[in-house]
Write a protein that holds these residues in place. Structure first.
Motif, short mmCIF file in Angstrom:
data_model
loop_
_atom_site.label_atom_id
_atom_site.label_comp_id
_atom_site.label_asym_id
_atom_site.label_seq_id
_atom_site.Cartn_x
_atom_site.Cartn_y
_atom_site.Cartn_z
N ALA A 189 14.88 45.10 8.98
CA ALA A 189 14.20 43.86 8.63
C ALA A 189 13.79 44.36 6.85
N PHE A 190 13.85 43.56 6.09
CA PHE A 190 13.30 43.84 4.73
C PHE A 190 11.98 43.32 4.41
N MET A 191 11.07 43.92 4.11
CA MET A 191 9.72 43.46 3.96
C MET A 191 9.40 43.42 2.19
N GLU A 192 8.75 42.65 1.93
CA GLU A 192 8.22 42.54 0.46
C GLU A 192 7.00 41.76 0.56
N ALA A 193 6.14 42.40 -0.21
CA ALA A 193 4.59 41.68 -0.24
C ALA A 193 4.12 41.25 0.83
N GLY A 194 4.13 41.99 1.99
CA GLY A 194 3.70 41.57 3.19
C GLY A 194 4.39 40.47 4.08
N LYS A 195 5.74 40.29 3.53
CA LYS A 195 6.41 39.21 4.44
C LYS A 195 7.73 39.78 4.83
#
Length: 256
Positions: A222-228
């Motif tokens: 899973a790649f997360m960015e800015a809480g998403k």
């Protein structure tokens, strides 16, 4: 929820004041799988783990572990926060390995592992001791049972921390950047223990920058960015053929 799903997070939200650390983050992890969560610093990876094992209260959404709603009980259409005693009971089944080891400095390696089973699970001391020695042997540290954390290298301390998590017989172990505080030459000894755990069928969620480990061991990434959760999928797909441009940029920048 499907019987083969161990962790199900649905639209988890967490705020720290005006800062939204998690923004409707959703994830499913099957029993026996390894899920690696990657992403830039500050993207919400550690906060997501801390919500799973109740070190942080989420502000929205829901998480189930082994079919049990975490942190709340449902009464009709209403959710009520559970008591500290109930939180402790839920947390027993969720092991956690931290970036900075978090061993008790006044206890030996063996005593660190025994503490939880004896004090929390009420295991007889002799049984807990035998299991702790077996776990130290499993992580390659049977000869360090009487050593204090200050007498161990960072890699050895982290291996003791993994053995301590296993001592509680968890259904799931969360790893929060377990190698980031280690000298480069000590990283592999910890990753080898984690790889062995994965091959034994332990369900693991691993926040990491070690993309080689993720590529070789993870089932899903899973790649997360800015809480998403910007992108979630099979490790081979996310790491080799990411659908998200942002995921591709991050992987290219880390490139290990």
């Amino acid at each position: 929820m499907s019987n083969d799903i161990l962790v199900k997070a649905v639209e988890v939200t967490k705020n720290f004041g005006s800062f939204r650390a998690l923004d409707a983050a959703s994830l499913e992890v099957k029993k026996g799988e390894v899920c690696c969560i990657i992403g830039p610093s500050g993207s919400g990876k550690s906060t997501f783990l801390r919500c799973i094992n109740l070190l942080e209260r989420m502000d929205g959404g829901a998480i189930w572990v082994n079919g049990e709603l975490i942190g709340y009980r449902r009464d009709g259409d209403h959710l009520h926060e559970i008591s500290d005693a109930e939180i402790s009971r839920q947390r027993r089944r969720i092991g956690m390995v931290f970036q900075r080891f978090n061993l008790f400095p006044h206890m030996t390696a063996l005593e660190n592992i025994i503490e939880g089973p004896v004090q929390v699970l009420n295991e007889p001391m002799a049984e807990a001791r035998d299991r702790a020695m077996a776990l130290l042997d499993r992580v390659g540290l049977a000869d360090k049972a009487g050593h204090y954390p200050s007498e161990l290298s960072g890699g050895q301390q982290q291996r003791v921390a993994i053995a301590r998590a296993l001592g509680m017989r968890p259904d799931l172990i969360l790893f929060d950047e377990p190698t980031s505080a280690l000298d480069p030459e000590l990283v592999q000894e910890v990753l080898d223990v984690m790889k062995d755990l994965a091959s034994s069928g332990m369900t693991m969620i691993v926040v990491t920058h070690e993309l080689g480990f993720a590529r070789n061991v993870a089932n899903t990434v899973a790649f997360m960015e800015a809480g998403k959760m910007e992108e979630v999928g099979p490790a081979s797909q996310v790491l080799s053929m990411p659908k998200s441009t942002r995921t591709a940029e991050f992987i290219k920048a880390v490139h290990n």
